[in-house]
Design an enzyme around this catalytic site. Structure first.
Site, PDB file in Angstrom:
ATOM      1  N   ASP A 287      18.200  18.245   0.727  1.00 58.42           N
ATOM      2  CA  ASP A 287      17.873  17.662   2.022  1.00 58.42           C
ATOM      3  C   ASP A 287      18.932  18.105   3.026  1.00 58.42           C
ATOM      4  O   ASP A 287      20.030  18.529   2.652  1.00 58.42           O
ATOM      5  CB  ASP A 287      17.843  16.139   1.893  1.00 58.42           C
ATOM      6  CG  ASP A 287      17.289  15.460   3.137  1.00 58.42           C
ATOM      7  OD1 ASP A 287      16.649  16.141   3.945  1.00 58.42           O
ATOM      8  OD2 ASP A 287      17.515  14.245   3.282  1.00 58.42           O
TER       9      ASP A 287
ATOM     10  N   ASP B 280      16.112  11.298  -0.511  1.00 58.10           N
ATOM     11  CA  ASP B 280      16.536   9.932  -0.209  1.00 58.10           C
ATOM     12  C   ASP B 280      15.363   9.006   0.077  1.00 58.10           C
ATOM     13  O   ASP B 280      15.509   7.794   0.074  1.00 58.10           O
ATOM     14  CB  ASP B 280      17.478   9.915   0.993  1.00 58.10           C
ATOM     15  CG  ASP B 280      16.884  10.611   2.212  1.00 58.10           C
ATOM     16  OD1 ASP B 280      15.670  10.885   2.214  1.00 58.10           O
ATOM     17  OD2 ASP B 280      17.631  10.879   3.162  1.00 58.10           O
TER      18      ASP B 280
ATOM     19  N   ASP C 182      10.305  11.544  -1.449  1.00 57.03           N
ATOM     20  CA  ASP C 182      11.021  12.437  -2.359  1.00 57.03           C
ATOM     21  C   ASP C 182      10.858  12.041  -3.824  1.00 57.03           C
ATOM     22  O   ASP C 182      11.184  12.835  -4.716  1.00 57.03           O
ATOM     23  CB  ASP C 182      12.517  12.436  -2.024  1.00 57.03           C
ATOM     24  CG  ASP C 182      12.807  13.036  -0.661  1.00 57.03           C
ATOM     25  OD1 ASP C 182      12.170  14.041  -0.316  1.00 57.03           O
ATOM     26  OD2 ASP C 182      13.668  12.500   0.057  1.00 57.03           O
TER      27      ASP C 182
END
Length: 900
Positions: free
Chosen positions: A335, A636, A640
């Site tokens: 990310d 997070d 995901d």
């Protein structure tokens, strides 16, 4: 995949409809549902909850510890020992097996103690309109058609179509990965609008961060976007780790070898006309000698110790094998927000009509400089800059506060960045009067205005999209005076605005206007004939250590792919700042248009993926896995969770990660820092190297035992080692040194090597050769010691062979501290635990040699000091040969062109 209703009928794309069409489709009403209708719909659609994925019981988790092939073989060996009349041997093996299972169970059960994450993400209460009245209800009782009221600070309880909004902004990062709050407003959107851009929808599990609004519930429970991702996560099977696969393969190989050798020796013995019972005992001895009983326990303990080490490096491992898997990673899909960046928006540049300045400082700390070129300037001495900062401070709802742990912004990150910039200049809202009127921001207006009394009149302070403000401005503040805004200056400012955007900066403009007395205060009358003040470039800055971590990944042969919900320009700009080389950025829409082969080829050069969904992440993992990659996926948000579960190792963020992400992960990153992942990779590589070291060491020792037993048999000698002595060597002396070998420090070049092939066995051909050579050497030395004494005193001969084999193996363990570097390069005392383990093993062996109770239990007899000295001298060449080989190998490599 097209969404469907509980009855199986396809659901419409809600964002493509108008408010009136949604109202008809769900049977809603602006006065709300009646209580009776709501109860009927609850029966039809079910509760607004997620289906639970049944958690395994304690017994199931415990029994899973026995799935390893090696563990099964040990249990069989214990049974064979019991049938051979060796109940103590059988008990010792079973104790090791059970202790290993308890250790693994304890680690995994503690890691799974959290309450079901996806259920926790749903709000418990919500405000709806029922029977024409405002009511607070349990969110599980919400149904399609309910009219819901949304307020700042509340979680969105279901998927909702917005029918009214006032400055409504929603944080959708847990669902889409979008780092900035999303403006919400009613209105039809085109078909195919990405999830992150559906401004007329508010989704379950997201949070209202500004304004208020209301809308109709269109989906609840598993039909929400949140619920569909939860279902996708539940359908994803857990991946078997590379280490688990390799240990199972090793167990199968050792099992077949044990059976083959035992059967062959029994046949040979019977042909020599030895007794059947004697040969059965020899067969059991060989089976015990082949299987390294201590290996599963040593692997488990090494991984457990590694977990504690990783925790000190901010990597919280949830499953034991995951720590080693991290060391095998060949691709990290990471990310952007908060992992590669600080997750703290900051103003880095300000452009006024007179000048451009850079703004320094870190995070939300209100300390920094304003630089024109490299020269500091006083922002309050520049009229244009001072007025710009004052306007963005007054036209703002965010506040800055010092709390334990640092400075914190209350409000949207973008507004917070403007407040911090103003405070860096020494401005404050403390002395500002109360505002008189506000025209709120929304995605249609793209601007916000707040009117304050100033002097004898009123001033409108405005911020918003710079191009919108420029279109409504006729004047500009230049040289401390208000002058007409010329077309040339307007075009120049627009060109610079495009440049800011191309650099991935989020840009906000500011304007103001002294209001004429007597005009009616409406948006149209106030927000015109403005004085344009300039614009600010805002960015979530990269973490300072992230660039070095990416460079280290490059040297370690690890690909880094940035996967984010942000827009491509921002993602590409951050990638450039971090030194992440990528041929452009690939959006989710573009990804969908590519076939698997095309995507696989594109991912070799394009390392920035933007505007992606949960399904896109799963597809990326599938495509990368085709090339035998070991994939680490960070995340997070709720979106995901499926990818975290499917990846070779899923890494959830500890600070900003949702419970859903953490529960689906193998590892939690305590500090959300990409550099900590790289530190974890280094630790994982060290763990695998050490597991490889002690596996080879234990097997070379076991080959020595086999050669000694089989060699003595072929020479017509008595049984050279009895089963209990072999078990003592494998579990106690070898176990201690193997565990200490697991604490060996990482070699200096551990992060300059390419990732290992996950399909490659833990034992390569060269490893088998080394194991065979050293094992034969140890076995022949043991036979030599035994042959000199057995005819005189069998117990003493066995004790010499038993003790000699242990001493030879203690020399041998030093050979396995490194496969390439001699002791003087790695430092003889660099692993003090191993030195203590060697001394401890010698002390334990002395006990079994001299203490009478051990003499009876292990069939030993006392030795003289000269006996110990002879054995020490016989074993020394084992170590010297290994050292000479490594020195010569290094010299050959350093002299070759390939090494230069």
């Amino acid at each position: 995949m097209e969404a469907q209703s509980p009855g199986g009928t396809p659901l419409p794309d809600w964002h493509t409809l108008s408010a009136e069409e949604v109202e008809r489709e769900v049977g809603a009403d602006l006065s709300g549902l009646s209580t009776g209708e709501a109860e009927a719909r609850l029966q039809r659609y079910g509760k607004n909850v997620l289906r639970e994925e049944a958690r395994e019981s304690r017994l199931q988790v415990f029994l899973q510890q026995f799935k390893s092939v090696l563990i099964v073989i040990l249990i069989i060996a214990a049974a064979a020992s019991f049938l051979a009349g060796e109940p103590l041997d059988a008990a010792a093996i079973l104790i090791i097996v059970v202790l290993n299972a308890i250790l693994g169970y304890s680690q995994e059960w503690q890691a799974g103690e959290a309450i079901e994450a996806l259920r926790k993400m749903l709000v418990q209460h919500a405000v709806v309109v029922r029977d024409g009245e405002r009511r607070e209800i349990d969110a599980s009782g919400m149904v399609p058609g309910d009219l819901v009221l949304l307020e700042m600070g509340e979680r969105v309880p279901a998927d909702i179509y917005i029918v009214e909004a006032t400055s409504l902004e929603v944080d959708e990062a847990p669902l889409t990965g979008e780092s900035s709050p999303v403006d919400k407003a009613p209105g039809r959107l085109p078909a195919g609008t990405p999830l992150a851009e559906r401004s007329n929808m508010a989704f379950a599990g997201t949070t209202v961060v500004n304004g208020h609004g209301r809308g109709f519930v269109v989906a609840t429970g598993m039909e929400t976007e949140f619920g569909q991702i939860a279902g996708l996560s539940q359908r994803v099977a857990d991946e078997t780790t590379p280490l688990a696969r390799q240990m199972d393969r090793l167990g199968r190989d050792l099992g077949l070898i044990a059976l083959g050798i035992a059967a062959l020796v029994v046949v040979v013995g019977l042909l020599q006309q030895r007794g059947l019972l004697e040969m059965f005992l020899v067969g059991v001895s060989l089976a015990v000698a082949v299987i390294p009983e201590g290996l599963p326990a040593v692997v488990t303990l090494t991984l457990a110790i590694g977990i504690k080490t990783m925790m000190r490096r901010n990597c919280l491992i949830r499953h034991l094998p995951a720590s080693e898997t991290l060391g095998a990673v060949s691709v990290i899909c990471t990310d952007k927000t908060g992992t590669l960046t600080r997750n703290e928006m900051a103003v880095v540049r300000v452009r006024t009509a007179d000048t451009e300045v850079a703004v320094t400082g870190a995070g939300y700390l209100p300390i920094g400089e304003f630089l024109a070129g490299e020269k500091p300037v006083d922002p309050l001495a520049d009229p244009g800059l001072r007025q710009f900062l004052r306007t963005v401070l007054l036209c703002n709802h965010a506040t800055l506060a010092l709390e334990e742990g640092g400075w914190r912004v209350f409000g949207t990150p973008t507004e917070g960045a403007l407040v911090v910039a103003a405070e860096k200049a020494g401005l404050s809202r403390d002395d500002a009067p109360e505002p008189e009127k506000e025209f709120s921001f929304n995605s249609t207006r793209k601007r916000m205005t707040i009117i304050y009394p100033e002097g004898e009149g009123d001033v409108a302070h405005m911020k918003g999209a710079p191009e919108v403000l420029l279109a409504r401005s006729s004047r500009v503040l230049r040289g401390g005076s208000v002058v007409p805004l010329t077309d040339e200056l307007r075009d120049a400012l627009l060109a610079e605005l495009d440049e800011y955007a191309s650099q991935g900066l989020r840009v906000l403009g500011a304007a103001c206007r002294t209001l004429p007395a007597g005009i009616e205060w409406t948006a149209d009358t106030v927000e015109t004939d403005l004085v344009f003040l300039g614009f600010a470039g805002i960015v979530d800055p990269p973490r300072p250590e992230a660039a070095e971590a990416i460079r280290l990944c490059r040297s370690a042969g690890i690909d880094v792919i940035m996967i984010t919900g942000d827009n491509p320009l921002t993602a590409s700009a951050i990638a450039r700042d971090l030194g992440l080389s990528s041929e452009g950025a690939l959006t989710g829409a573009e990804l969908e248009a590519l076939g698997d082969d095309e995507l696989e080829e594109r991912l070799k050069t394009t390392k920035v993926l933007s505007r992606v969904t949960a399904e896109h992440k799963l597809r990326v993992i599938d495509v990368l896995s085709r090339d035998r990659q070991v994939i680490a996926m960070t995340g997070d948000g709720v979106n995901d969770a499926p990818a975290l579960k499917k990846a070779s190792i899923g890494i959830a963020m500890g600070i900003k990660g949702t419970d859903a992400a953490k529960e689906s992960s193998d590892m939690v990153l305590v500090d959300d820092n990409f550099a900590s992942i790289v530190a974890g990779v280094e630790e994982g590589r060290r763990e695998y190297d050490n597991i490889s070291r002690f596996t080879r060491y234990l097997l070379s020792s076991n080959v020595g035992e086999i050669v000694a037993i089989v060699g003595a048999l072929l020479l017509g000698l008595p049984l050279i080692l009895i089963p209990v002595q072999i078990l003592w060597i494998n579990l106690v002396t070898d176990g201690l040194t193997a565990l200490a070998l697991g604490l060996e420090p990482a070699e200096q070049d551990v992060m300059q090597r390419r990732p290992r092939d996950p399909q490659e066995s833990i034992l390569t051909r060269s490893a088998y050769l080394v194991i065979l050579i050293l094992g034969v050497w140890l076995g022949l030395l043991t036979i030599y010691v035994f042959m000199g004494l057995y005819a005189v005193d069998l117990d003493r001969a066995r004790t010499m062979a038993f003790t000699g084999l242990i001493i030879f193996e203690l020399y041998n363990v030093l050979n396995f501290r490194s496969f390439r570097f001699p002791l003087h390069r790695i430092g003889f005392f660099s692993n003090p635990a191993l030195i203590l383990a060697i001394l401890g093993s010698l002390a334990l062996q002395a006990l079994v040699v001299y203490v009478p109770i051990f003499n009876a239990f292990l069939g030993t007899a006392p030795l003289t000091f000269a006996d110990w000295g002879l054995l020490a001298l016989l074993g020394l060449p084992v170590l010297l040969a290994g050292e000479v080989y490594k020195i010569l190998r290094l010299r050959v490599r350093s002299g070759s062109p390939a090494s230069s």
